[in-house]
Design a protein around this motif. Structure first.
Motif, PDB file in Angstrom:
ATOM      1  N   HIS A 159       0.871  -1.172   0.000  1.00  0.00           N
ATOM      2  CA  HIS A 159       0.000   0.000   0.000  1.00  0.00           C
ATOM      3  C   HIS A 159       0.910   1.225   0.000  1.00  0.00           C
ATOM      4  N   ALA A 160       0.835   2.006  -1.062  1.00  0.00           N
ATOM      5  CA  ALA A 160       1.737   3.144  -1.184  1.00  0.00           C
ATOM      6  C   ALA A 160       1.017   4.340  -1.772  1.00  0.00           C
ATOM      7  N   LEU A 161       1.579   5.500  -1.532  1.00  0.00           N
ATOM      8  CA  LEU A 161       1.073   6.703  -2.180  1.00  0.00           C
ATOM      9  C   LEU A 161       1.394   6.615  -3.665  1.00  0.00           C
ATOM     10  N   SER A 162       0.525   7.124  -4.491  1.00  0.00           N
ATOM     11  CA  SER A 162       0.725   7.047  -5.933  1.00  0.00           C
ATOM     12  C   SER A 162       1.989   7.774  -6.373  1.00  0.00           C
ATOM     13  N   GLU A 163       2.440   8.719  -5.577  1.00  0.00           N
ATOM     14  CA  GLU A 163       3.649   9.460  -5.934  1.00  0.00           C
ATOM     15  C   GLU A 163       4.927   8.747  -5.502  1.00  0.00           C
ATOM     16  N   ASN A 164       4.773   7.594  -4.819  1.00  0.00           N
ATOM     17  CA  ASN A 164       5.944   6.820  -4.402  1.00  0.00           C
ATOM     18  C   ASN A 164       6.419   5.980  -5.591  1.00  0.00           C
ATOM     19  N   VAL A 165       7.026   6.660  -6.548  1.00  0.00           N
ATOM     20  CA  VAL A 165       7.417   6.044  -7.815  1.00  0.00           C
ATOM     21  C   VAL A 165       8.394   4.891  -7.609  1.00  0.00           C
ATOM     22  N   ALA A 166       9.358   5.073  -6.715  1.00  0.00           N
ATOM     23  CA  ALA A 166      10.386   4.052  -6.507  1.00  0.00           C
ATOM     24  C   ALA A 166       9.775   2.736  -6.025  1.00  0.00           C
ATOM     25  N   MET A 167       8.863   2.819  -5.047  1.00  0.00           N
ATOM     26  CA  MET A 167       8.258   1.608  -4.498  1.00  0.00           C
ATOM     27  C   MET A 167       7.384   0.919  -5.539  1.00  0.00           C
ATOM     28  N   LEU A 168       6.623   1.682  -6.276  1.00  0.00           N
ATOM     29  CA  LEU A 168       5.733   1.109  -7.282  1.00  0.00           C
ATOM     30  C   LEU A 168       6.527   0.505  -8.439  1.00  0.00           C
ATOM     31  N   LYS A 169       7.672   1.079  -8.729  1.00  0.00           N
ATOM     32  CA  LYS A 169       8.540   0.529  -9.774  1.00  0.00           C
ATOM     33  C   LYS A 169       9.047  -0.849  -9.359  1.00  0.00           C
ATOM     34  N   ILE A 170       9.423  -0.986  -8.077  1.00  0.00           N
ATOM     35  CA  ILE A 170       9.869  -2.282  -7.555  1.00  0.00           C
ATOM     36  C   ILE A 170       8.757  -3.309  -7.670  1.00  0.00           C
ATOM     37  N   ALA A 171       7.542  -2.899  -7.307  1.00  0.00           N
ATOM     38  CA  ALA A 171       6.399  -3.814  -7.354  1.00  0.00           C
ATOM     39  C   ALA A 171       6.109  -4.253  -8.790  1.00  0.00           C
ATOM     40  N   ARG A 172       6.096  -3.303  -9.719  1.00  0.00           N
ATOM     41  CA  ARG A 172       5.822  -3.646 -11.113  1.00  0.00           C
ATOM     42  C   ARG A 172       6.901  -4.557 -11.680  1.00  0.00           C
ATOM     43  N   HIS A 173       8.155  -4.280 -11.330  1.00  0.00           N
ATOM     44  CA  HIS A 173       9.263  -5.095 -11.833  1.00  0.00           C
ATOM     45  C   HIS A 173       9.141  -6.534 -11.341  1.00  0.00           C
ATOM     46  N   ALA A 174       8.569  -6.710 -10.157  1.00  0.00           N
ATOM     47  CA  ALA A 174       8.399  -8.057  -9.591  1.00  0.00           C
ATOM     48  C   ALA A 174       7.191  -8.770 -10.175  1.00  0.00           C
ATOM     49  N   GLY A 175       6.391  -8.050 -10.978  1.00  0.00           N
ATOM     50  CA  GLY A 175       5.227  -8.668 -11.592  1.00  0.00           C
ATOM     51  C   GLY A 175       3.932  -8.446 -10.842  1.00  0.00           C
ATOM     52  N   ASP A 181      -5.828   4.330  -7.050  1.00  0.00           N
ATOM     53  CA  ASP A 181      -7.101   4.910  -6.628  1.00  0.00           C
ATOM     54  C   ASP A 181      -6.822   6.308  -6.104  1.00  0.00           C
ATOM     55  N   GLY A 182      -6.721   7.255  -7.028  1.00  0.00           N
ATOM     56  CA  GLY A 182      -6.417   8.631  -6.650  1.00  0.00           C
ATOM     57  C   GLY A 182      -5.005   8.773  -6.118  1.00  0.00           C
ATOM     58  N   SER A 183      -4.891   9.277  -4.897  1.00  0.00           N
ATOM     59  CA  SER A 183      -3.575   9.539  -4.316  1.00  0.00           C
ATOM     60  C   SER A 183      -2.923   8.286  -3.739  1.00  0.00           C
ATOM     61  N   GLU A 184      -3.646   7.170  -3.706  1.00  0.00           N
ATOM     62  CA  GLU A 184      -3.116   5.936  -3.142  1.00  0.00           C
ATOM     63  C   GLU A 184      -3.132   4.819  -4.181  1.00  0.00           C
ATOM     64  N   THR A 185      -2.215   3.874  -3.996  1.00  0.00           N
ATOM     65  CA  THR A 185      -2.093   2.767  -4.939  1.00  0.00           C
ATOM     66  C   THR A 185      -1.906   1.461  -4.178  1.00  0.00           C
ATOM     67  N   GLU A 186      -2.558   0.414  -4.646  1.00  0.00           N
ATOM     68  CA  GLU A 186      -2.402  -0.925  -4.077  1.00  0.00           C
ATOM     69  C   GLU A 186      -1.704  -1.814  -5.103  1.00  0.00           C
ATOM     70  N   ALA A 187      -0.745  -2.593  -4.623  1.00  0.00           N
ATOM     71  CA  ALA A 187      -0.059  -3.556  -5.484  1.00  0.00           C
ATOM     72  C   ALA A 187      -0.233  -4.936  -4.877  1.00  0.00           C
ATOM     73  N   TYR A 188      -0.529  -5.920  -5.717  1.00  0.00           N
ATOM     74  CA  TYR A 188      -0.749  -7.284  -5.262  1.00  0.00           C
ATOM     75  C   TYR A 188       0.220  -8.199  -6.007  1.00  0.00           C
ATOM     76  N   LEU A 189       0.942  -8.999  -5.283  1.00  0.00           N
ATOM     77  CA  LEU A 189       1.882  -9.928  -5.900  1.00  0.00           C
ATOM     78  C   LEU A 189       1.583 -11.338  -5.426  1.00  0.00           C
ATOM     79  N   SER A 190       1.225 -12.216  -6.375  1.00  0.00           N
ATOM     80  CA  SER A 190       0.985 -13.620  -6.038  1.00  0.00           C
ATOM     81  C   SER A 190       2.333 -14.335  -5.922  1.00  0.00           C
ATOM     82  N   LEU A 191       2.512 -15.049  -4.831  1.00  0.00           N
ATOM     83  CA  LEU A 191       3.767 -15.746  -4.594  1.00  0.00           C
ATOM     84  C   LEU A 191       3.620 -17.238  -4.871  1.00  0.00           C
ATOM     85  N   PRO A 192       4.607 -17.826  -5.542  1.00  0.00           N
ATOM     86  CA  PRO A 192       4.558 -19.270  -5.771  1.00  0.00           C
ATOM     87  C   PRO A 192       4.787 -20.027  -4.473  1.00  0.00           C
TER      88      PRO A 192
END
Length: 246
Positions: A159-175, A181-192
């Motif tokens: 759970h990160a602020l949408s402006e937290n580019v570095a954290m969201l980049k890490i999440a996207r890179h991990a898949g 959702d506006g100023s906030e962003t949720e990232a979900y990563l399924s783990l094997p």
């Protein structure tokens, strides 16, 4: 320092460097680590006795960094309450120490307290400003995902602020699936599911990080001893100088 003690330090240092090479040889993210110039990072599990270092690290964060880490401009008092409330028995807190045993980065892997979401965990991270640009945040995230897998976690949340580019980049890179959702962003990563490789990797990382910490601790204690010795010698010289003048 005795000759035996010196040989012991030398043995563990050689052993440590040998394992670092072995761990690095088995990494799959060579291009990423090469671009950051950082091969292996000693990430150590923290315990309640590290609370003072955790608090010092978080208090050293600039206002904008506190805002991105906690989602609000956390005050010193609020950070103090956060550190006091850390549950080391339920959650996992990881850290990276420099050679002076200062905590320069930490990650909090928080497990769900609701049995309905027992296989879910949330990830949060902070890195000192002078340590950024080296891929530390990404390595802490990778370490946390391996550890979470081995603990039976199947879904990791960020759970990160949408402006937290570095954290969201890490999440996207991990898949991870990222939903804004506006100023906030949720990232979900399924783990094997955990396997032998992930379990061995996690165990080796923990063991090598512990060896690294002990080596740094020995070096830190030795530097303190040298500093004390120098002060004593300076005191003796000053006393002799006064005596000679008298």
């Amino acid at each position: 320092m005795t000759e035996t003690h010196t040989k012991s330090i030398g043995f563990w240092r050689r052993f440590w460097m040998r394992w670092i090479g072995a761990l690095d040889a088995g990494q799959t993210d060579r291009k990423q680590t090469a671009s950051h110039g950082l091969r292996w990072l000693p990430i150590r599990s923290l315990s309640p006795r590290h609370k003072p270092r955790i608090q010092k690290h978080l208090l050293s964060l600039q206002p904008q960094d506190r805002y991105l880490r906690f989602g609000y401009p956390a005050t010193d008092e609020q950070i103090g309450r956060y550190v006091t409330g850390l549950n080391f028995e339920r959650d996992e807190i990881f850290g990276v120490f420099n050679r002076r045993l200062e905590l320069v980065a930490m990650a909090h892997l928080a497990y769900s307290v609701d049995p309905q979401w027992a296989t879910c965990a949330e990830f949060g991270v902070s890195v000192a400003s002078h340590q950024r640009g080296r891929g530390i945040g990404a390595k802490l995230f990778n370490h946390a995902t391996t550890h979470a897998r081995n603990q039976g976690v199947s879904m990791l949340f960020i759970h990160a602020l949408s402006e937290n580019v570095a954290m969201l980049k890490i999440a996207r890179h991990a898949g991870a699936k990222v939903e804004r959702d506006g100023s906030e962003t949720e990232a979900y990563l399924s783990l094997p599911t955990a396997n032998l490789d992930s379990q061995i990797s996690g165990m080796l990382q923990e063991q090598m990080a512990e060896i690294d910490y002990q080596l740094k601790n020995q070096a830190h204690q030795f530097r303190q001893w040298l500093s004390t010795l120098q002060e004593v010698r300076q005191g003796v010289r000053d006393a002799r100088h006064v005596s000679d003048k008298g």
